[in-house]
Every structure is written in structure tokens, then in C-alpha cells.
Design a protein around this motif. Structure first.
Motif, PDB file in Angstrom:
ATOM      1  N   GLU A 192      13.990   1.167  -0.555  1.00 43.28           N
ATOM      2  CA  GLU A 192      14.523   0.284   0.130  1.00 43.28           C
ATOM      3  C   GLU A 192      14.300   0.471   1.744  1.00 43.28           C
ATOM      4  N   VAL A 193      14.213   1.595   2.291  1.00 41.45           N
ATOM      5  CA  VAL A 193      14.050   1.933   3.728  1.00 41.45           C
ATOM      6  C   VAL A 193      12.591   2.368   3.980  1.00 41.45           C
ATOM      7  N   LEU A 194      12.044   3.302   3.315  1.00 47.02           N
ATOM      8  CA  LEU A 194      11.013   3.886   3.851  1.00 47.02           C
ATOM      9  C   LEU A 194       9.683   3.240   3.266  1.00 47.02           C
ATOM     10  N   PHE A 195       9.807   2.680   2.319  1.00 47.81           N
ATOM     11  CA  PHE A 195       8.452   2.343   1.539  1.00 47.81           C
ATOM     12  C   PHE A 195       7.761   1.331   2.535  1.00 47.81           C
ATOM     13  N   GLY A 196       8.735   0.354   2.969  1.00 42.33           N
ATOM     14  CA  GLY A 196       8.051  -0.731   3.966  1.00 42.33           C
ATOM     15  C   GLY A 196       7.294  -0.125   5.004  1.00 42.33           C
ATOM     16  N   ILE A 197       8.126   0.756   5.669  1.00 33.62           N
ATOM     17  CA  ILE A 197       7.374   1.498   6.675  1.00 33.62           C
ATOM     18  C   ILE A 197       6.110   2.420   6.507  1.00 33.62           C
ATOM     19  N   LEU A 198       6.085   2.822   5.292  1.00 30.82           N
ATOM     20  CA  LEU A 198       5.161   3.838   4.969  1.00 30.82           C
ATOM     21  C   LEU A 198       4.110   3.329   4.363  1.00 30.82           C
ATOM     22  N   GLN A 199       4.074   1.923   3.932  1.00 31.23           N
ATOM     23  CA  GLN A 199       3.291   1.235   3.163  1.00 31.23           C
ATOM     24  C   GLN A 199       1.749   1.100   3.722  1.00 31.23           C
ATOM     25  N   ALA A 200       1.755   1.024   4.936  1.00 32.60           N
ATOM     26  CA  ALA A 200       0.484   0.990   5.548  1.00 32.60           C
ATOM     27  C   ALA A 200      -0.313   2.463   5.491  1.00 32.60           C
ATOM     28  N   ASP A 201       0.382   3.402   5.671  1.00 30.48           N
ATOM     29  CA  ASP A 201      -0.065   5.113   5.625  1.00 30.48           C
ATOM     30  C   ASP A 201      -0.426   5.094   4.087  1.00 30.48           C
ATOM     31  N   LEU A 202       0.509   4.666   3.261  1.00 29.65           N
ATOM     32  CA  LEU A 202       0.080   4.834   1.811  1.00 29.65           C
ATOM     33  C   LEU A 202      -1.155   4.227   1.478  1.00 29.65           C
ATOM     34  N   THR A 203      -1.381   2.916   1.767  1.00 31.15           N
ATOM     35  CA  THR A 203      -2.554   2.126   1.549  1.00 31.15           C
ATOM     36  C   THR A 203      -3.777   2.762   2.105  1.00 31.15           C
ATOM     37  N   SER A 204      -3.818   3.469   3.151  1.00 31.32           N
ATOM     38  CA  SER A 204      -4.826   4.013   3.635  1.00 31.32           C
ATOM     39  C   SER A 204      -4.874   5.491   3.394  1.00 31.32           C
ATOM     40  N   ALA A 205      -4.304   5.921   2.009  1.00 31.22           N
ATOM     41  CA  ALA A 205      -4.379   7.263   1.685  1.00 31.22           C
ATOM     42  C   ALA A 205      -5.700   8.134   1.659  1.00 31.22           C
ATOM     43  N   PHE A 206      -6.770   7.235   1.567  1.00 26.67           N
ATOM     44  CA  PHE A 206      -7.991   7.768   1.073  1.00 26.67           C
ATOM     45  C   PHE A 206      -9.082   7.862   2.417  1.00 26.67           C
ATOM     46  N   LYS A 207      -8.299   7.565   3.778  1.00 28.48           N
ATOM     47  CA  LYS A 207      -8.888   7.589   5.024  1.00 28.48           C
ATOM     48  C   LYS A 207      -8.865   9.059   5.837  1.00 28.48           C
ATOM     49  N   SER A 208      -7.677   9.497   5.505  1.00 29.12           N
ATOM     50  CA  SER A 208      -7.348  10.996   6.205  1.00 29.12           C
ATOM     51  C   SER A 208      -6.686  11.974   5.089  1.00 29.12           C
TER      52      SER A 208
END
Length: 1317
Positions: A192-208
């Protein structure tokens, strides 16, 4: 800050809340939190919490929060974590504080947008440590808003990689992965809280690597949220480890490995990726494609080490099949190459880290199959057949009993049927280049078998829990394949059930035999195994080398050997016994059985020794039958004689030697062999038979140590050592001995080369060369080389080459002869070192045996000879061991012979001989050993009680014996002839104090007096007379030193009457007085040492006179001491000055106080202010120039005139007028001391009218001196009025100090002149 200003004395700003008015204790806590010492920071944090909890107010809490938030961005690195931890503890203790307000305060104080460019780093760290404090408080999960803002702040901080690097991303991962009693972040909160904030980082998981690590942690912690469907929406793939993602995963792992290069640890993303691959069922794909085929394409050190760490970390997570796959792959092969190629000391070695991984896995794993798979996997990683892991790998101690037994069975199968196909074998580039045309397969098998046999032996040595059956199984296996071969299978002998695929050659049998005797050494020192009560009882007695039934391990192996010898149908010996050898074997077994039947408590040690020696010699028949036969036959005959019940015959000249003498000869022969097992068993056997040792048997040992025997004569022992043992591989020899030999060889070769350079040309060779040249017409009166044709030149070349070849052979023969002599010398010395063990055993087991006296002189001869011989390492070791045995085992032994009634005259003569040799010797270090030996004999004589006990040297009164019951015991003489011994040591002491160069030292006689106080009274007169009669100042000083140490001894006073004691003190004071009279100006160091020793002795003497109220005249001493003080050298030496005034204190003199001239305190120069450009200084202005000149010119006069005269140092007994009138403090007390009369009735000099007149004269001279100084100061001021304006204030102060120093020096000169008058 306010507290900083208050600490430095500045003004305190207004504090309406009143926090600063509560004292410094509360404010100092924040200073301690910022200190670099961790203990101080923790203590300050604890005190702050206690203060806020107990009596803290809201104002103090708000102030504390503000101070802690400010400290998060401190410049010092140690302060930031300190403030962060303190803030976390405060937030945890006071839950009423809202986290959002604290977070706002942090962002406001450390605003990254408004802060200056120079302070961006501090602001970034302030925000980061603020989030860390909120996270460590444990309250972040309860406040979703604060959690959301904290994560957003961390995402912002991730852009400041230049300052924070990957700390924000790691903290974000820690927030998700940290586990408390309950998960920090439940799945509902995450979704509910963190997934929305971290979605951009999770989407770019293979970048760093940081984003990939965040995704992997989320998948493991929140599998219900990050399902395959959601993963597919994020980056188009339902799984992480698949063929499409392998290239990107390899790139990320390489980047992570290089980032962790300095830390030398496995990146967290690598381990998490390994775990996710196991969870997704794609481990084989990940390992083969990503690790072996991907990461190893780039040959980089950090990447390779990351792969090794992945291998070690994966061991606890894998199944048996997966372990077998991993341990046969490229990672293992690369690891093996790394281990082999990094043997140099400067190279980084990963082997210890891999051993730690395996050790950790075996400790935590309870599955025997997985343990066995890992052990076999590492044991089959071979380099040309030889396993990479050491044969003494310590991880075996963690194996389960089932796994250990299976591992041993696998080792035995590989020894019998080597399977190189199951091994992961490799060869280095250099090995591939150096391969010759040889049977590589046979070479690999030989190397593998060598490692296996040593691996089996090391399992017996390891501390792993094992049973007797397992140890016996390994021992039988090693013995069988060392000395026997299988002809036919039989169930009675398990070792014959498996036939060898490749038979052992002679070299392999010899190698196995050497390892077997190394195993025997281990069994000889092995503690008793098993959990039975009998085994526990034997362990409590510290018995080694036996089984639980009390029988020797070697006995069980001899029984097994006998069984093999009797089974000729099924087995055959590698070296079959002859009929004589077989008879000797049977006789040995029968003798052992007969000895075991005998039960005699008195002869138990003797029985055990013979059994041990018989079994050792019997089993050595398999290794060296020809050499062992003679020793074994002598031992069997000796055994029969030692335990025969026939009466002893009278000794004649041609009588056979005693059995103990034969045993000693056998032991000496065994010690010549380079075997640690034989050496230890020989020492053990000798320790059990030494109570039966005779004088001839001891002489056999001492003859070996005799340094004066002909060095060219070689005993049979040394010949055997040289001829046979040097040719073998020396598996049983100590490493130290081989290293010493190699070192000696290197140095000897260098010496030989130097000798060749310096060697003169051989005249015979010169003449032969000339003859050859003349025969070829190459040398003549007017002939030249042109007249020789080609054939003649060729013939001449052949003749010259043949001549030089012969000369080279002669030179090589000389070298070989020198090398042979050097090796024999090394072997002979090594043999002597081993024989010293027997001497040490005898002295420790039989210290009360009279034969100990026969050992003294041989050991002294060895020490004396070694002191004057070569100083190579082996010779030094021999000397040190001999000296250690002589000093500790002999001279300092607590037990000694108590039956010397018959030997009294011999021992007294021995003492006289030792002391005379000590006196005649030129080396004091050798003389010390002779003198110590004489003191040992004194101890023996004094400790024995004679039938005719002599009377005490000095009869004691009844009162003395009643008050001190130990008096008779302390002064008893035993068998000691005091008069005879006194004469001996009187001559030695007289020589020491009268000869200029003597090897004797004061420490020797000090040891004599302290250990034997009975010798003090007869020798003390020599000491007293030598204070003045000594040969030189050094001997006189030594006499004073010895007398000072002897006089306080209680036994000396007990042996003298009151009148004798008083006369002794009086004579000592008189001698010291005479010695001090002739003391010169103390320019020589020896003279100063003599005066110092005299004053030390005098201090004790005067103390004794005063405390015991003795009637001694001190007038003459008083005059001498007063005159001694007039010499300048007494005052120059701090030691002499201190000793002198310690003595004068007993004569009622006090040391004059040295007071410095009371100067006006110089005002500290104010820091110079920066001058403004374009303005004149104040002193340069016309109106102030005259004023400045007057101030600078008059200052020195005023300071000199205003100072009061300091009290000068007075001669002894002289007072100043101020002291006489009582104007100075302490003057009354000083007059009383001068007027007082000593207890002995001797008046003190230096008081009366003379003192007053002397004081007036000193006062008048002081006034004249001041007037002269005034005049000089005025003249100087007039002459330097104009330049004085340019002098700074510091120059005036420096000038004043220089004048004061000159005045002080003049006062000292006046004082010395008055003392001389």
C-alpha cells in the motif's frame, strides 16, 4: 555556540529557557557524544538518556533534540554516528515525540537546496544519518507517513553518489530486509505504501546493482506482492534468472565485484541472486551460463575472487547433486590454479578464506552425505595427480562419524584403485612446458598415493572424535601396504580383499614405510581413546601410547605383523626375512610375552622399558633388517641377563658388561638414526632404567660428549649415520635439522669459492703445464705461434685440455672431501645434541644419585670448548642446550644427593679444583659456570648430616637460640668442612680484589654470601680491608658493594656477638673514611663509581649506628665529608649529590635549598594586531617617541632594583644574618640543628661566630654587586636610548632574562670561592 563561548570564558548569551543555567554536566554530554572514542560516546548516550528520563524537563528534551539534529551533519566522521545513535535512543525512549516533526527538523536543518556548495557533503550526511536514526529507533513501521518520507529522502540522497556512494541504497535494502521480532515492513504496508514509491527503482532493476539488489530483497521478503505476474509487468519477464537476462546479470555482477574490491567480501547482490536462482529452480543455468561461461570470460582478480566466494557461500544451500556439479566445474579448476600459482609470500592467497567457508559448512551441516560430497570434491581437485588441499586439512575434525568412516573408505579405495578420471586434474603452464617423455599417468598415480597415505596418517593426528577400531584400521592398512603384498584373498585379513589396479613399486613401498614410522610416532604420543571407565582412568594418569586395555599400540601392530608372516599362503613380504631374522623375530615376541607375564611392582618400569625397546627393534626388522639384527640379538641377550635369577658373579677384568651398559650402548646406536620416534622411545626407555645405571654406563654417555677426544676418529655410529641415512629421503628427520644442514651447505660452498680465489697456484700443475707447452714447442727462447702448424696446435689443445680436466678432477675431489668432513662434523654434533637428552633425563629422574657428581666436569668441558670454537647455528644450539641442562637441571635442582659421608674428602677436593679453575680462567662467562658448580657442591655438603656433626662456627647464647629457633638450622654446616672451604674462598676473594684482571665477578661472591650466609663471617674481614687495599678503584668499589650486601644479612648478625658487631661497624666506617680521604677530583669514571659505592655503604653504616645506638667515633668522618663537598664534581653528578646528602642527613646536616631569584612576573605579550596600511605605529609618532624611550630604558633598572635578594646556598654550618635574626622561615630550626649535639656526643662543626662573620661578608658582597649592576644598567640605558624605541616588547623581556642568567652565574662563582676559603 553558547557552550563553546562559555567554556572559553566568553560571555554567555541570553537563555530565556534556562537550559544553560542548569550546569555544565548536561551540556558536556553533547561534547562527549562527538568524541572519537566509541566507549566515551556510548557512555555519554547512556547518561543523556538517564538524565532525560529521571528529571528531564520539556525544555531540556527540545534542546537535546535540536543539538542531536545539528550534530548529524558534523564535520568529524566519528561525531555523525554518535549523534545518530543518540537520536535513535532518544526517539525509542520517548515515543511521544512525533517522527514526522523530527524528520522535518532534519530536512530543515540540513536542506540540500539552500546549503552552500562547500557544505553539501555535511548536509547529505546529516540527512542520511537522520534517516538511520529513525530506522534504528524501531518506530518507523508505526508511522507510515514518516516511513514514506524517509524512503523518498533516501531516493533523493541516492543522487549524491560522490559523497554517499551506495549507502542510501543499502539502507533502503536494510529497511526492507531487516528482521526484528516481527518483520519491519509487513506485506500490506509494502504493497500500500512503499510499492508505489519504489516502482521506478524496481522497474530499472537491471540498470544498477543497487536496484537489482532492492528487487531481489523484495522478492524474498514479500513474495506475495512481487509475484511473477507483477514482475512481468515491471520489466517484461516473470523470472529473474533466465537466458535473456543472463548477459545483463553478468554485467551487474562484474560491476558489483569491482565495487567491493577493497572490502574483500562477497557482494550482497551476488548471494541474493544465488538464492533467487535456487528458488526459481534455475541454479544450474545461473551457475553454468552466468558464472562459469559469463564471469570467467574476463580474467579479472575481483571477479574471480567473487566467484570463489560464491562457491563457498553456496555450499550450505545446495543438494548433493548440485554440490557434485559445482565442485567439478570451472570455478573449482580456476581455484586450484590460483592455489598452486600463488605460493610466493607476497601474493594474495584465497585458500584460508575457502577453508573458512568449508569449515563453516561442515560445522553447521548434519547430513553425512553432503559432508562427504564436499570432502571428496575438494580431495579430487588435483594438480598432476596431487590434490590441491593440504594433506593435513583441519576441516576433517567437523565430520560426522559416518561421514568420516566413508571418507576413509574412499581414500583407501583410491589408494588401491586410483581413478584419475573422477579427479578434476590440471597442469600449470610451466608444468606443461617442462613435461618430459615419461609416463605421466604413473607419475600422477604416485603423487596421488603419496597424498592419500599422508592424509590417512593426519586423520589419526587430528582432534576428530574417533574410535580405537578406526585408528587400528588405518594403522594396519599403512603397515600392510608398506611391507606386504597380496597373493590371494582371505577373509581373515581384510587388507587382502581388494587387489591393486597398479602395483606399488619399490619407491612407493619405501615412502609408505617412512610414513608408517611417522604414524608410529603419533601412536606413541596418542592419548587413550574411548569412553570406558578404564580409558578415563588412564587419561587421568596422563598415560600415552596405549589402548584402553593398557597394551602398547606398537604391540598390537607387532601381533598383526606376526599374523601376516604366518599367512604366507595369502600374503608375501616385500623384503622376506632370512632364517636368522625370522628366529630373531620369534625370540623377540616370546621375550615380550614372558615379560608381560611377570608382575613385579618394583621392576614395573624396567619391564615396560624392555618391552617397548624389544617391540621397536622387532618392527624395525621390516625397514632395516641388516642393521637391526646385531642390536636385536644384543638386546635379547641383555634381556635374559637382566631378568635372570642367577646370583651375580664377582667382577673381573674380562667379565661381561652389565646389562644396563649394554642397553646404553644400544640406545646410543639408536640415537644415531634420524628418527624422532627412536629418539623419543630411547629417552623414555633410558628414563625407566636410569635407577640401575652404573658408573661405566654413565661413562659411555660422557665419552660421546668428550670434546678432547680425537676428532678424526669416527665411531661406528657416525659412519652408519653418514653412509646410509643421508641417501634416503629423510622423511623422519626434523625440518629444523634439514634446514640447518642446507644453510650450512650454502655457507660452506661460499667459503669454498672464496678459498679457491685465495688459493695459491699449484706448483705441480704449473710445472706440468710448462712441460706440455714445451713438448708442443709453444714455449721457447725465440719461437712464436706462427711456426706451429694446425696439427701441432690441435695436439697441443688436446694435451692442455686433458691436463686441465685432471686438475679439475683434483679440485672436485678436494671439494668432495671437504664436504664429507663438514657433513660428518654436522652429524657428529647432532648426535651429541641427542645424547644430551639422556643426560637431562638422568638429572631429572635421579637427582639424588651420587653419579651426578661425575657429570659436572664433562659438561663444563663441553661449555668451555664450545665457547672457543666456531659460532655456527648448530654449535650455538649445542652450547645453549648444554648450559641450560647444567644450570637448570643440575645447579638449580631442588633435590640432591643425601648420601655423601664416604665422599666428603673427594667433594671438598672437587670444590677446591673448581674454584681454582674459575680463578685461572680468562673468560668470566666460563668461570661463572665453574663457580656455580662449586656452590652446588657446597649445597650438597651443607645439606647432608654427618655422623660427626661439627659444632657451630660461632656458639650462640641461650637468649639468641631461644628468641630465634631457626638459628641453629640457619648456621648448621652438615658435612661441610668450614675451615677448609673458607681457605678456598678466601684465596678466590683475595685474588678478585687484588688482581687487576680477574675472571671472577662480584655477582659470584654475592651469590655465595646470599645462599651460604655461614661464609660471611670468615670472609668479611677481606672485604673490609679491600675498601682501601683493593688493586684499583674498581676493586675497591666492588668491595664496598659486597660489604653493603652482606652486612644486612640476618645470619651474619646471629653469628657475631654484640662487641664483634660493633667493632665490625667501626672498622668499616674507618676504612670508608680513609678511602674518601684520598678521593681526587673525581675526573675518572672508576673514581666516581668508587665514591658512589662508598657513600651507599656509608649510608647503611650510619643508619645502623643511629638505630642501634652504637658507640662509634664519627668526628674524622664528619671532617672528610665536609671537605668532600667542596669538590665541584659532587654537585655536578645528580647521583653523587643525592647519595652525599643522604649520608649527611645522618650527621644532622640538611641540603641547602636552591631558590631562584624572585623576578616580577613578565606580562604575557598581547597578540600583535594587524597594522592598518597607511598609519604610523604609536611609538613612531613624535609625541609618544620620548615616552617610549624612557619606559624601555628604565625598565631593566627597575626590575633589577626592585627584586629582593634571593637567599644564597650557604656552606655547611653557615647562616645568613636574616636567618640568624629569624627573618627567614625555617631559620630557627636550622640553628637548633647546628646547636644540637649528636647522640654519640660528637659536636657538629660550622656553628658560632665564624658563621655570623661569614654571613656578614656574604651580605656585604651582595650589596656591592647590586650597586655595580645599577651603574652598568644606567650606562647601558644612556647608550641605547635611541635604538630602544625600535625594540619590541619581547626583546626587552629577553634582554632582562639574559641579564638575570648572568647574575645567577656570578653568584654561583662567588659561592664556590667562599667554600674554598
Amino acid at each position: 555556540m553558547a557552550e563553546r563561548e562559555a567554556r572559553h570564558g566568553g560571555g554567555v548569551p541570553a537563555d530565556p529557557r534556562g537550559v544553560l543555567r542548569k550546569g555544565r554536566a548536561f551540556l558536556d554530554l553533547f561534547w562527549d557524544i562527538a568524541k572519537p572514542e566509541q566507549e566515551v560516546r556510548l557512555a555519554a548516550t547512556e547518561n543523556l538518556l538517564r538524565h532525560l528520563r529521571d528529571g528531564g524537563e520539556d525544555e531540556e528534551l527540545k534542546y537535546a533534540l535540536r543539538r542531536l539534529v545539528e550534530g548529524l551533519g558534523a564535520t568529524r566522521e566519528a561525531a555523525r554516528p554518535g549523534f545518530s545513535l543518540a537520536l535513535a535512543q532518544v526517539l525509542q525512549a520517548f515515543e511521544e515525540i512525533p517522527l514526522c516533526s523530527v524528520l522535518e527538523q532534519i530536512q530543515e536543518k540540513h536542506n540540500l537546496e539552500k546549503v552552500k556548495k562547500k557544505l553539501v557533503r555535511n548536509a547529505a550526511f546529516g540527512n542520511f544519518f537522520g534517516v538511520m536514526a529513525l530506522f534504528q529507533s524501531g518506530r518507523l513501521i508505526k508511522d507510515q507517513k514518516a516511513l514514506l518520507e524517509s524512503i523518498q529522502l533516501l531516493q533523493q540522497l541516492a543522487h549524491h553518489q560522490t559523497h554517499l556512494r551506495d549507502l542510501p541504497s543499502k539502507t533502503l535494502v536494510d529497511i526492507l530486509s531487516e528482521v526484528w521480532p516481527q518483520p519491519v515492513v509487513p506485506e500490506t504496508v509494502f504493497e500500500e505504501v512503499l510499492f508505489g514509491i519504489l516502482q521506478a527503482d524496481l522497474t530499472s532493476a537491471f540498470k544498477s546493482p543497487e536496484n537489482l539488489h532492492l528487487l531481489l530483497v523484495g522478492m524474498q521478503k514479500f513474495p506475495g506482492v512481487l509475484k511473477p505476474k507483477k514482475l512481468k509487468k515491471l520489466f517484461g519477464s516473470p523470472t529473474i534468472v533466465n537466458e535473456e537476462n543472463i548477459p545483463r546479470l553478468v554485467e551487474l555482477l562484474e560491476s558489483a565485484a569491482k565495487s567491493e574490491k577493497k572490502d574483500k567480501k562477497l557482494p550482497s547482490v551476488g548471494l541474493d541472486l544465488l538464492q533467487v536462482s535456487l528458488k526459481e529452480g534455475a541454479f544450474e543455468l545461473f551457475w553454468s551460463e552466468a558464472v562459469e561461461n559469463g564471469l570467467f570470460k574476463e580474467k579479472s582478480g575481483p571477479v574471480s575472487y567473487m566467484c570463489y566466494r560464491l562457491l563457498g557461500s553456496a555450499l550450505p544451500l545446495l543438494s548433493v547433486d548440485q554440490l557434485q556439479m559445482v565442485l567439478k566445474g570451472r570455478v573449482m579448476q580456476h581455484y586450484g590454479e590460483h592455489v598452486v600459482t600463488t605460493q610466493l609470500p607476497d601474493r594474495f592467497k584465497f585458500a584460508p578464506e575457502m577453508e573458512a567457508y568449508v569449515d563453516k559448512f561442515l560445522t553447521s551441516c548434519d547430513d553425512p552425505e553432503r559432508q562427504l560430497a564436499v570432502m571428496i570434491g575438494f580431495s579430487t581437485l588435483t594438480n598432476q595427480g596431487y590434490p590441491v588441499v593440504p594433506s593435513v586439512w583441519r576441516v576433517v575434525r567437523h565430520l560426522q562419524p559416518v561421514a568420516l568412516q566413508k571418507y576413509i573408505d574412499w581414500l583407501k579405495d583410491m589408494f588401491l584403485k586410483p581413478d584419475l578420471g573422477c579427479c578434476l586434474d590440471f597442469s600449470t603452464n610451466r608444468q606443461k612446458q617442462n613435461q618430459e617423455n615419461k609416463n605421466i599417468a604413473q607419475h600422477k598415480i604416485a603423487r596421488l598415493r603419496k597424498w592419500i597415505i599422508h592424509r590417512l596418517m593426519s586423520i589419526v593426528e587430528s582432534p576428530v572424535k574417533k574410535e580405537e577400531s578406526l585408528v587400528m584400521d588405518i594403522s594396519r592398512f599403512c603397515f600392510f601396504h608398506a611391507f606386504f603384498e597380496t597373493k590371494k584373498k582371505t577373509s581373515q585379513i581384510p587388507e587382502t580383499n581388494a587387489l591393486m589396479s597398479e602395483p606399488l613399486d619399490e619407491q612407493a613401498h619405501s615412502l609408505a614405510a617412512n610414513y608408517f614410522f611417522g604414524l608410529l610416532q603419533t601412536l606413541n604420543t596418542l592419548t587413550v581413546l574411548g569412553d570406558t571407565a578404564e580409558a578415563a582412568a588412564l587419561r587421568e594418569k596422563h598415560i600415552h601410547g596405549v589402548t584402553a586395555d593398557g597394551k602398547l599400540w606398537i604391540f598390537h601392530l607387532v601381533e598383526y605383523a606376526s599374523e601376516l608372516l604366518s599367512s604366507e599362503k595369502y600374503v608375501k613380504a616385500v623384503k622376506p626375512f632370512t632364517k636368522e631374522q625370522r628366529d630373531a623375530w620369534e625370540r623377540s615376541l616370546q621375550s615380550v610375552k614372558n615379560l608381560q607375564k611377570k608382575k613385579s611392582k618394583s621392576d614395573s618400569a624396567k619391564l615396560f622399558a624392555f618391552q617397548q625397546l624389544l617391540l621397536l627393534m622387532a618392527i624395525h626388522l621390516f625397514k632395516n633388517p641388516s642393521e637391526t639384527m646385531d642390536l636385536l640379538s644384543d638386546l635379547l641377550n641383555c634381556t635374559e641377563r637382566a631378568f635372570s635369577k642367577e646370583p651375580k658373579k664377582k667382577k673381573t677384568e674380562n667379565a661381561e658388561p652389565e646389562w644396563v651398559e649394554v642397553i646404553v650402548e644400544i640406545l646410543l646406536s639408536l640415537l644415531a638414526q634420524p628418527s624422532l620416534l627412536i629418539r623419543r622411545i630411547s629417552n623414555s626407555v633410558f628414563g625407566r632404567i636410569c635407577p640401575n645405571l652404573t658408573k661405566k654406563g654413565l661413562q659411555l654417555i660422557l665419552d660421546v660428549l668428550d670434546p678432547y677426544q680425537d676428532q678424526d676418529e669416527e665411531s661406528a655410529v657416525v659412519v652408519v649415520e653418514e653412509s646410509e641415512k643421508e641417501k634416503k629421503s629423510a622423511q623422519d628427520t626434523d625440518d629444523d635439522e634439514s634446514e640447518d644442514s642446507s644453510d650450512d651447505g650454502d655457507t660452506e660452498e661460499e667459503n669454498d669459492s672464496e678459498d679457491e680465489k685465495n688459493e695459491e697456484v699449484d706448483e705441480d700443475f704449473r710445472s706440468q703445464l710448462i712441460n706440455v707447452l714445451q713438448a708442443g714447442n709453444a714455449v721457447g727462447e725465440d719461437e712464436s705461434d706462427e711456426e706451429l702448424d694446425d696439427e701441432a696446435m690441435m695436439a697441443l689443445d688436446k694435451s692442455i685440455s686433458a691436463l686441465f680436466a685432471e686438475q679439475q678432477k683434483r679440485i672436485q675431489a678436494k671439494k668432495d672431501e671437504k664436504d664429507r668432513i663438514r657433513k660428518e662434523k654436522i652429524l657428529r654434533r647432532d648426535f651429541k645434541i641427542k645424547v644430551l637428552d639422556l643426560i637431562e633425563v638422568f638429572l631429572s629422574k635421579q637427582p639424588e644419585n651420587p653419579l651426578v657428581f661425575d657429570i659436572i666436569e664433562p659438561l663444563l668441558q663441553v661449555i668451555e670448548q664450545c665457547m672457543s670454537s666456531d659460532s655456527d647455528k648448530q654449535e650455538i644450539d649445542f652450547l645453549q642446550k648444554t648450559a641450560h641442562i647444567f644450570t637448570n637441571s643440575l645447579c638449580r635442582a631442588k633435590q640432591y644427593c643425601k648420601r655423601v659421608d664416604v665422599l666428603q674428602d673427594d667433594l671438598h677436593t672437587f670444590v677446591e679444583r673448581l674454584v681454582k679453575k674459575a680463578c685461572k680462567h680468562t673468560d668470566s662467562s666460563v668461570a661463572l659456570y665453574y663457580f656455580s658448580a662449586s656452590l652446588y657442591l657446597l649445597k650438597v655438603l651443607k645439606g647432608n648430616v654427618s655422623d660427626k656433626s661439627p659444632a657451630l662456627p660461632v656458639p650462640l647464647s641461650k637468649k639468641q637460640t631461644d628468641t630465634i629457633p631457626q638459628a641453629c638450622q640457619l648456621l648448621s654446616t652438615g658435612c661441610l668442612d668450614v675451615e677448609r672451604v673458607t681457605l678456598i674462598y678466601q684465596q678466590a676473594l683475595t685474588q678478585f680484589l687484588s688482581k687487576r684482571n680477574s675472571a671472577l665477578t662480584s655477582s659470584m661472591f654475592l651469590d655465595l654470601f646470599t645462599r651460604f650466609p655461614i661464609m660471611c663471617k670468615p670472609l668479611i674481614d677481606i672485604l673490609v680491608k679491600s675498601i682501601t687495599a683493593g688493586a684499583r678503584q674498581h676493586q675497591q668499589a666492588q668491595a664496598c658493594l659486597l660489604l653493603q650486601k652482606v652486612l644486612p644479612l640476618r645470619e651474619l648478625k646471629l653469628s657475631t656477638t654484640k662487641e664483634e658487631w660493633e667493632e665490625l661497624i667501626r672498622e668499616s666506617i674507618s676504612q670508608v673514611t680513609e678511602s674518601l680521604k684520598v678521593a681526587d677530583k673525581l675526573r675518572v669514571k672508576a673514581e666516581k663509581e668508587k665514591v658512589a659505592r662508598s657513600l651507599e655503604l656509608l649510608n647503611f653504616l650510619l643508619k645502623t649506628v643511629t638505630q642501634q645506638k652504637l658507640h662509634v667515633e664519627l668526628m674524622e668522618l664528619d671532617k672528610v665529608l665536609v671537605a668532600l663537598n667542596q669538590q665541584e664534581s659532587i654537585g655536578k653528578s645528580a647521583r653523587l649529590d643525592s647519595l652525599y646528602w643522604n649520608v649527611m642527613r645522618w650527621l644532622n646536616y640538611t641540603k641547602p635549598k636552591k631558590e631562584k631569584t624572585a623576578n616580577k612576573p613578565v606580562q604575557e605579550a598581547e597578540p600583535l594586531k594587524r597594522k592598518k596600511k597607511g598609519f604610523l605605529p604609536e611609538t613612531k609618532k613624535r609625541k609618544n617617541r620620548k615616552k617610549a624611550v624612557q619606559e624601555n630604558g628604565a625598565a631593566p633598572v627597575a626590575s633589577e632594583d626592585g627584586d629582593s635578594a634571593a637567599p644564597e646556598e650557604q656552606p655547611l654550618g653557615i647562616e645568613t644574618p636574616e636567618q640568624k635574626d629569624g627573618h627567614l622561615p625555617g631559620s630557627k630550626k636550622h640553628r637548633k640543628r647546628n646547636r644540637g649535639v649528636r647522640e654519640n656526643g660528637v659536636a657538629v662543626e660550622g656553628s658560632g661566630n665564624g658563621a655570623v662573620n661569614g654571613g656578614d661578608a656574604v651580605a656585604e658582597k651582595k650589596k656591592k654587586k647590586k650597586r655595580n649592576r645599577k651603574r652598568k644598567g644606567d650606562v647601558g640605558n644612556e647608550a641605547e636610548q635611541i635604538p630602544a624605541t625600535k625594540k619590541a616588547k619581547g626583546d626587552v623581556n629577553q634582554e632582562t632574562q639574559q641579564k638575570q642568567g648572568k647574575a645567577k652565574k656570578k653568584r654561583k662563582e662567588k659561592k664556590s670561592a667562599m667554600l674554598q676559603e
